[in-house]
Design a protein around this motif. Structure first.
Motif, PDB file in Angstrom:
ATOM      1  N   MET A   1       0.833  -1.191   0.000  1.00  0.00           N
ATOM      2  CA  MET A   1       0.000   0.000   0.000  1.00  0.00           C
ATOM      3  C   MET A   1       0.874   1.250   0.000  1.00  0.00           C
ATOM      4  O   MET A   1       1.840   1.334   0.725  1.00  0.00           O
ATOM      5  N   SER A   2       0.523   2.223  -0.820  1.00  0.00           N
ATOM      6  CA  SER A   2       1.266   3.481  -0.784  1.00  0.00           C
ATOM      7  C   SER A   2       0.341   4.637  -1.088  1.00  0.00           C
ATOM      8  O   SER A   2      -0.717   4.452  -1.678  1.00  0.00           O
ATOM      9  N   LYS A   3       0.773   5.807  -0.642  1.00  0.00           N
ATOM     10  CA  LYS A   3      -0.063   7.001  -0.829  1.00  0.00           C
ATOM     11  C   LYS A   3       0.428   7.808  -2.018  1.00  0.00           C
ATOM     12  O   LYS A   3       1.619   8.126  -2.104  1.00  0.00           O
ATOM     13  N   ILE A   4      -0.463   8.154  -2.898  1.00  0.00           N
ATOM     14  CA  ILE A   4      -0.093   9.017  -4.018  1.00  0.00           C
ATOM     15  C   ILE A   4      -1.159  10.102  -4.205  1.00  0.00           C
ATOM     16  O   ILE A   4      -2.217  10.049  -3.589  1.00  0.00           O
ATOM     17  N   LEU A   5      -0.856  11.090  -5.045  1.00  0.00           N
ATOM     18  CA  LEU A   5      -1.861  12.107  -5.361  1.00  0.00           C
ATOM     19  C   LEU A   5      -2.748  11.600  -6.503  1.00  0.00           C
ATOM     20  O   LEU A   5      -2.304  10.803  -7.326  1.00  0.00           O
ATOM     21  N   MET A   6      -3.951  12.081  -6.541  1.00  0.00           N
ATOM     22  CA  MET A   6      -4.891  11.571  -7.536  1.00  0.00           C
ATOM     23  C   MET A   6      -4.391  11.771  -8.965  1.00  0.00           C
ATOM     24  O   MET A   6      -4.625  10.955  -9.833  1.00  0.00           O
TER      25      MET A   6
END
Lengths: 78, 723
Positions: A1-6
């Motif tokens: 899981m990783s966080k990115i911008l839309m």
């Protein structure tokens, strides 16, 4: 899981919204359409010039511009 | 006399609100405006069980924040007019998002009845909704309906009437926004209650909530009512704001929005909704979109659709427009035969019949334009056009849907700015809309074409085909750049957020299209008719008064008698001499009129752009209607006003007249394209923009801009040796 911008999401990629980091009118418009933390979204496609982007949210389709999508953080599966 | 209850109809755009309103009230609607704004207000009466229900259609909104005009109007109506019941129409296929507006209605506390629309679509999509469960959990009536087919509407109205008959206190719903927020809402509520702060208008809990949301309307009202208490409450809000900022990196407003959705989810998860398929499964509509918004095919299809709209509007309206024109011609001829020559006859024919005929001849055009546009809007395609064109139009501070107004106005040469300006109604972003409606008249409408064609044919015959295309491009470039200029100056401001719903494709209902078209057209006739008649009479006065002085009239009469007496050639020859004299008389009359004086007076200035007084008169006439330019020019050159039949001879006259060169003609072409819109357009601009000031602005601004461009071309051309 990783966080990115839309903005960085690819077509047909899904993810869960973790944060909407903008206030004022834009922030309110984004939230009232159901783009709030916890909502699952899928990128449905982009306009001919790559901007705006069409999203699948809660069974409906929404569009927003890339610079508006920059305020939205998504958690996606790697 | 039965009791009358005020009922409001609220819902998201695309939830089927207009369809439901039409189903409830039929054609018995009254359309007006909300006071002081250009938002439409529709009212209708429904009678049921001996009760009269006065239904007011609120503008479609996603929330009741005080940002857009629509939201402010909807909210003020609820809070000030206090309807007995709000019918909240909710799209069953989009339940979760639609309930966001509902929660805000619950927060206000007004009695709500939910009309769960499009149950058929939901079923098709495998969405099952337990209405009884939803009704229980929300403690309010929920009625399933299919507004398009009228199913469930009677039951909805029966329940609405029953609810309206009960006098109920408004009670805000007790929604939790998390411990921190709930606590501060309670303390603020106590303080508000204790000093009766705005409580004559709003419920204390709602006031507290809105202050936390940093609502601008409440801020103003609060500062006025009790500044000290407002400051005290604002301090509390500030404290919690910095707290949420520190711990959650967010604002109270965002927290409240998140909890509203949390509340909706918690209700729906208690067995209200069940999905047979994956929620984000693609439906037929999405499959259509794969083609219609595809990167290459999409824009091509869009060009086809826009061209189709243009053909539909202007192709089909040509014949009925000719009928209307023929009818008024016949009327004018009738008057011509029946009445003796004189000022009254001239007023009737040139002032009144021409004015009314001018307004009414646009009716077929406007009807078809609204029908075509309503079809595109109701079917959902308009949203796709905005989606595909947004990237380009945003550069100029416009909206993707601005393209409609431009094309109808003459973006494809030959349109008309009157329906074009009206077409901006589909734009929901105020600044983008203003910029569009102020620049749409730059396009080459059908009425400018005769004079453009005449000048091109006379002075640029070799380049004829390419020249018109060049002028079309020039119109687009000028309109877009001017829009940008306006958006950087008097219409300054960030672009309105683009977040938009792409509604599923639907086939519009015939009834809906008809009601919509008729309403808009009738509005045009009523509003434009009265004003235009006055202006038309005024223009007639300017072009015909003062009359020729007695000695000139006598001299002309003398010449006439001489021709009759002395010409001993054929009757034809005499006729020729007489009509030449008539044309001379018409020229002298025009020269002597107010318009003539203006034309000659302006010559000092207009010479900078190469225009003589005859051109000036024609241009003044063109402000009434651009069609008039050619015929007025012909009269001023002593050619008679039947220029249609002898365009070739007018062209000959122009080429022979001193002072007419290709560069003068180019300067005039550019001036005609961009100067003041015709009066009918100016009236429409004023109505659409909500103030006469914008109408006056478009006259002055456009004329100045056009004049500067014309001077640059003429003087530049002379410097380069083309004079």
């Amino acid at each position: 899981m990783s966080k990115i911008l839309m903005r960085q999401m690819a077509k047909n990629q899904s993810g869960t919204i973790t944060a909407v980091k903008v206030g004022g009118e834009l922030g309110r418009r984004i939230r009232e359409m159901g783009i709030v933390p916890g909502t699952i979204i899928t990128v449905q496609g982009r306009a001919p010039l790559n901007d705006p982007v069409a999203l699948r949210v809660m069974g409906g389709t929404l569009t927003l511009r890339n610079n508006e999508a920059d305020h939205i953080e998504i958690e996606v599966e790697d | 006399m039965s009791a009358e209850f005020k009922i409001a109809l609220a819902g998201n755009p695309n939830a089927g609100k207009t369809t439901l309103f039409n189903a409830i009230t039929g054609a018995r609607q009254h359309v007006g405006n909300y006071p002081g704004v250009t938002v439409e207000k529709k009212e209708g009466i429904y009678e049921c069980d001996g009760k009269r229900l006065k239904i007011v259609d609120l503008p479609g909104t996603y929330s009741l924040a005080a940002y857009s005009v629509e939201e402010i109007v909807a909210r003020n109506f609820l809070l000030q007019e206090r309807p007995r019941v709000v019918i909240n129409i909710v799209d069953a296929a989009n339940l979760e998002r639609n309930l966001y507006l509902s929660t805000q209605l619950f927060e206000i506390g007004v009695p709500v009845i939910i009309a769960l629309n499009m149950m058929d679509v939901a079923k098709e999509r495998g969405i099952a909704i337990d209405c009884r469960k939803l009704s229980e959990l929300l403690s309010l009536p929920v009625v399933p309906i299919v507004a398009r087919k009228g199913e469930g509407v009677d039951e909805l109205m029966r329940q609405t009437a029953r609810l309206a008959a009960q006098e109920r206190e408004w009670q805000p719903a007790n929604i939790s926004y998390g411990d921190d927020m709930d606590e501060i809402i309670l303390t603020m509520e106590e303080k508000i209650k204790a000093s009766a702060f705005l409580t004559d208008r709003y419920h204390p809990r709602w006031i507290a909530l809105k202050l936390l949301e940093a609502d601008s309307q409440l801020r103003e009202a609060g500062l006025q009512a009790n500044k000290d208490l407002y400051e005290e409450l604002a301090n509390k809000v500030k404290k919690i704001s910095s707290h949420t900022k520190r711990t959650l990196e967010t604002t109270p407003e965002a927290v409240i929005a998140d909890y509203r959705y949390g509340y909706i989810k918690s209700i729906l998860m208690q067995g209200v909704i069940s999905h047979q398929y994956d929620v984000n499964r693609l439906y037929t509509s999405d499959k259509i979109d794969k083609i219609l918004t595809q990167r290459f095919i999409g824009p091509l299809i869009m060009i086809g659709v826009l061209f189709g709209l243009y053909q539909f509007t202007f192709g089909l309206s040509a014949l009925p427009m000719a009928w209307v024109a023929d009818f008024f011609d016949l009327l004018a001829q009738g008057v011509n035969h029946l009445m003796a020559d004189g000022p009254l006859k001239s007023l009737l024919i040139s002032g009144i019949i021409a004015g009314v005929g001018g307004v009414l001849s646009f009716v077929p055009l406007i009807m078809l334009m609204f029908m075509g546009l309503a079809f595109l809007e109701d079917s959902g395609y308009l949203a796709r056009v905005a989606f595909m064109l947004d990237r380009i139009f945003r550069i100029f501070g416009l909206h993707g849907n601005s393209v409609m107004a431009y094309i109808v106005s003459g973006g494809i040469a030959g349109g008309c700015a009157v329906p074009g300006v009206m077409a901006t109604r589909t734009l929901r972003s105020p600044r983008e809309r203003m910029a569009t409606l102020l620049t749409a008249p730059f396009m080459n409408c059908g009425a400018k074409l005769p004079i453009l064609a005449l000048l091109i044919g006379t002075f640029f015959a070799k380049y004829q085909a390419g020249f018109m295309l060049f002028l079309t491009l020039l119109a687009w470039v000028t309109a877009l750049l001017t829009a940008k200029l306006l958006r950087l100056t008097i219409l300054k401001g960030d672009s309105t957020p683009f977040i938009m719903e792409m509604p599923p494709y639907r086939f519009p209902t015939f009834k809906g299209l008809m009601i919509h078209t008729w309403e808009k057209t009738w509005h045009y006739i009523q509003k434009a008719g009265t004003v235009i008649l006055g202006i038309s009479i005024l223009m007639w006065v300017i072009m015909s008064y003062p009359a020729l002085p007695a000695h000139q009239r006598q001299a002309l009469e003398q010449q006439r008698q001489e021709i009759i007496k002395t010409t001993n050639g054929s009757a034809e020859h005499r006729q020729e001499l007489l009509s030449r004299l008539d044309r001379k008389k018409a020229e002298l009359k025009l020269k002597n009129s107010v318009a003539g004086y203006l034309g000659r007076g302006l010559e000092h200035v207009s010479r900078l752009a190469g225009f003589n007084w005859r051109t000036n008169i024609a241009l003044i006439g063109g402000v009434a209607a651009k069609e008039v330019i050619v015929s007025t020019l012909a009269t001023a050159y002593s050619m008679g006003d039947k220029a249609g039949s002898n365009k070739a001879s007018l062209a000959r006259t122009l080429t022979r007249s001193p002072g007419w060169t290709p560069i003068v003609s180019l300067s005039l072409i550019v001036f005609v394209m961009f100067y003041s819109p015709c009066f009918i357009t100016v009236v429409c601009i004023s109505k659409e923009a909500g103030s006469w000031r914008w109408g006056a602005f478009s006259i002055l601004f456009n004329t100045t801009l056009a004049f500067v461009m014309a001077v640059v071309i003429y003087q530049g051309g002379k410097l380069m040796g083309f004079g």
